[in-house]
Scaffold this motif. Structure first.
Motif, PDB file in Angstrom:
ATOM      1  N   SER A  40     -28.594  84.842 -22.867  1.00  0.00           N
ATOM      2  CA  SER A  40     -27.447  85.703 -23.172  1.00  0.00           C
ATOM      3  C   SER A  40     -26.931  85.507 -24.588  1.00  0.00           C
ATOM      4  O   SER A  40     -26.392  86.445 -25.189  1.00  0.00           O
ATOM      5  N   ALA A  41     -27.083  84.295 -25.120  1.00  0.00           N
ATOM      6  CA  ALA A  41     -26.649  84.049 -26.498  1.00  0.00           C
ATOM      7  C   ALA A  41     -27.528  84.801 -27.493  1.00  0.00           C
ATOM      8  O   ALA A  41     -27.080  85.160 -28.584  1.00  0.00           O
ATOM      9  N   ARG A  42     -28.748  85.070 -27.093  1.00  0.00           N
ATOM     10  CA  ARG A  42     -29.692  85.734 -27.999  1.00  0.00           C
ATOM     11  C   ARG A  42     -29.786  87.244 -27.776  1.00  0.00           C
ATOM     12  O   ARG A  42     -29.919  88.017 -28.725  1.00  0.00           O
ATOM     13  N   TRP A  43     -29.761  87.658 -26.502  1.00  0.00           N
ATOM     14  CA  TRP A  43     -29.863  89.082 -26.147  1.00  0.00           C
ATOM     15  C   TRP A  43     -28.898  89.397 -25.007  1.00  0.00           C
ATOM     16  O   TRP A  43     -28.758  88.621 -24.080  1.00  0.00           O
ATOM     17  N   LYS A  44     -28.316  90.570 -25.041  1.00  0.00           N
ATOM     18  CA  LYS A  44     -27.383  90.999 -23.980  1.00  0.00           C
ATOM     19  C   LYS A  44     -28.105  91.707 -22.830  1.00  0.00           C
ATOM     20  O   LYS A  44     -27.640  91.703 -21.695  1.00  0.00           O
ATOM     21  N   GLU A  45     -29.241  92.328 -23.122  1.00  0.00           N
ATOM     22  CA  GLU A  45     -29.917  93.176 -22.135  1.00  0.00           C
ATOM     23  C   GLU A  45     -30.349  92.457 -20.849  1.00  0.00           C
ATOM     24  O   GLU A  45     -30.196  93.038 -19.767  1.00  0.00           O
ATOM     25  N   PRO A  46     -30.908  91.235 -20.908  1.00  0.00           N
ATOM     26  CA  PRO A  46     -31.362  90.622 -19.655  1.00  0.00           C
ATOM     27  C   PRO A  46     -30.241  90.454 -18.622  1.00  0.00           C
ATOM     28  O   PRO A  46     -30.435  90.777 -17.448  1.00  0.00           O
ATOM     29  N   GLU A  47     -29.081  89.998 -19.060  1.00  0.00           N
ATOM     30  CA  GLU A  47     -27.956  89.845 -18.124  1.00  0.00           C
ATOM     31  C   GLU A  47     -27.471  91.202 -17.628  1.00  0.00           C
ATOM     32  O   GLU A  47     -27.240  91.390 -16.434  1.00  0.00           O
ATOM     33  N   MET A  48     -27.327  92.140 -18.543  1.00  0.00           N
ATOM     34  CA  MET A  48     -26.847  93.467 -18.177  1.00  0.00           C
ATOM     35  C   MET A  48     -27.774  94.114 -17.137  1.00  0.00           C
ATOM     36  O   MET A  48     -27.325  94.639 -16.120  1.00  0.00           O
ATOM     37  N   LYS A  49     -29.085  94.054 -17.409  1.00  0.00           N
ATOM     38  CA  LYS A  49     -30.058  94.662 -16.489  1.00  0.00           C
ATOM     39  C   LYS A  49     -30.090  93.932 -15.141  1.00  0.00           C
ATOM     40  O   LYS A  49     -30.231  94.560 -14.091  1.00  0.00           O
ATOM     41  N   TYR A  50     -29.969  92.585 -15.185  1.00  0.00           N
ATOM     42  CA  TYR A  50     -29.930  91.804 -13.940  1.00  0.00           C
ATOM     43  C   TYR A  50     -28.721  92.207 -13.102  1.00  0.00           C
ATOM     44  O   TYR A  50     -28.838  92.437 -11.901  1.00  0.00           O
ATOM     45  N   ARG A  51     -27.561  92.331 -13.707  1.00  0.00           N
ATOM     46  CA  ARG A  51     -26.339  92.701 -12.978  1.00  0.00           C
ATOM     47  C   ARG A  51     -26.437  94.126 -12.429  1.00  0.00           C
ATOM     48  O   ARG A  51     -25.986  94.394 -11.308  1.00  0.00           O
ATOM     49  N   GLU A  52     -27.033  95.035 -13.203  1.00  0.00           N
ATOM     50  CA  GLU A  52     -27.242  96.411 -12.716  1.00  0.00           C
ATOM     51  C   GLU A  52     -28.196  96.411 -11.531  1.00  0.00           C
ATOM     52  O   GLU A  52     -27.981  97.139 -10.552  1.00  0.00           O
ATOM     53  N   TRP A  53     -29.249  95.601 -11.638  1.00  0.00           N
ATOM     54  CA  TRP A  53     -30.239  95.492 -10.558  1.00  0.00           C
ATOM     55  C   TRP A  53     -29.565  94.974  -9.292  1.00  0.00           C
ATOM     56  O   TRP A  53     -29.750  95.537  -8.210  1.00  0.00           O
ATOM     57  N   PHE A  54     -28.775  93.923  -9.402  1.00  0.00           N
ATOM     58  CA  PHE A  54     -28.065  93.366  -8.256  1.00  0.00           C
ATOM     59  C   PHE A  54     -27.150  94.419  -7.636  1.00  0.00           C
ATOM     60  O   PHE A  54     -27.145  94.615  -6.415  1.00  0.00           O
ATOM     61  N   ALA A  55     -26.366  95.119  -8.469  1.00  0.00           N
ATOM     62  CA  ALA A  55     -25.426  96.127  -7.976  1.00  0.00           C
ATOM     63  C   ALA A  55     -26.147  97.269  -7.259  1.00  0.00           C
ATOM     64  O   ALA A  55     -25.646  97.800  -6.263  1.00  0.00           O
ATOM     65  N   SER A  56     -27.343  97.612  -7.732  1.00  0.00           N
ATOM     66  CA  SER A  56     -28.100  98.716  -7.114  1.00  0.00           C
ATOM     67  C   SER A  56     -28.668  98.318  -5.754  1.00  0.00           C
ATOM     68  O   SER A  56     -28.855  99.165  -4.883  1.00  0.00           O
ATOM     69  N   GLY A  57     -28.974  97.024  -5.592  1.00  0.00           N
ATOM     70  CA  GLY A  57     -29.578  96.557  -4.341  1.00  0.00           C
ATOM     71  C   GLY A  57     -31.041  96.937  -4.188  1.00  0.00           C
ATOM     72  O   GLY A  57     -31.681  96.549  -3.215  1.00  0.00           O
ATOM     73  N   GLU A  58     -31.593  97.682  -5.147  1.00  0.00           N
ATOM     74  CA  GLU A  58     -32.978  98.138  -5.050  1.00  0.00           C
ATOM     75  C   GLU A  58     -33.967  97.020  -5.327  1.00  0.00           C
ATOM     76  O   GLU A  58     -34.042  96.530  -6.447  1.00  0.00           O
ATOM     77  N   ASN A  59     -34.714  96.614  -4.309  1.00  0.00           N
ATOM     78  CA  ASN A  59     -35.715  95.549  -4.423  1.00  0.00           C
ATOM     79  C   ASN A  59     -35.143  94.259  -5.002  1.00  0.00           C
ATOM     80  O   ASN A  59     -35.863  93.480  -5.612  1.00  0.00           O
ATOM     81  N   PHE A  60     -33.853  94.037  -4.820  1.00  0.00           N
ATOM     82  CA  PHE A  60     -33.225  92.807  -5.300  1.00  0.00           C
ATOM     83  C   PHE A  60     -33.345  91.770  -4.195  1.00  0.00           C
ATOM     84  O   PHE A  60     -32.476  91.655  -3.326  1.00  0.00           O
ATOM     85  N   GLU A  61     -34.464  91.041  -4.233  1.00  0.00           N
ATOM     86  CA  GLU A  61     -34.713  90.048  -3.182  1.00  0.00           C
ATOM     87  C   GLU A  61     -35.669  88.985  -3.698  1.00  0.00           C
ATOM     88  O   GLU A  61     -36.325  89.156  -4.730  1.00  0.00           O
TER      89      GLU A  61
END
Length: 155
Positions: A40-61
């Motif tokens: 997260s200190a280097r790039w914002k996208e991985p956290e943002m995409k992970y949180r979106e993925w979790f919120a969507s529930g799609e294949n988040f397992e």
């Protein structure tokens, strides 16, 4: 092929060509401790995409993997290989070796397709509580044995 071990920062792989940086995430949508802080200190996208993925529930397992491109030649593999963030009622750590193996198999397919090397800290061994001897065998089986160059970083 053997795993390369070096001292350094896994978020800054020095090798040329395409690179995938892998790390282990939990299955409850938590992001805020361990290696993810360096990401997260280097790039914002991985956290943002992970949180979106979790919120969507799609294949988040457990065993799933999300690939996030952060630079022209660098991708982050958010791999769900940790059940919750605490030990269970029997004292077992959150690490799930089978889920890490399943996710690494997906990383392997992607790395082969884009001719990428794979870079990581000692995944699953920090907050997840895993045993590197077990995880190292999984990394060798899913990546090194298939001809993928793997570098493990000790900070």
């Amino acid at each position: 092929m053997k795993i390369n071990y070096i001292k350094g920062d896994a978020t800054n792989p020095p090798s040329p060509g395409n690179k995938i940086i892998t790390h282990v995430c939990n299955d409850i949508g938590g992001w805020g401790r361990g290696f993810v802080m360096a990401l997260s200190a280097r790039w914002k996208e991985p956290e943002m995409k992970y949180r979106e993925w979790f919120a969507s529930g799609e294949n988040f397992e457990l065993g799933e993997m999300q690939l996030v491109q952060v630079e022209t030649d660098i991708w982050i593999a958010n791999m769900i290989g940790q059940r919750d963030i605490r030990r269970d009622k029997y004292g077992n750590p959150p690490v799930r070796y089978d889920a890490i193996q399943k996710a690494l198999a997906k990383v392997s397919d992607t790395a082969s397709a884009i001719n990428a090397s794979v870079h990581m800290p000692r995944i699953g061994c920090g907050l997840a509580g895993g045993d590197w001897i077990i995880i190292e065998k999984i990394v060798e089986e899913e990546l090194s044995a298939k001809g993928i160059v793997v570098t493990v970083y000790d900070f």
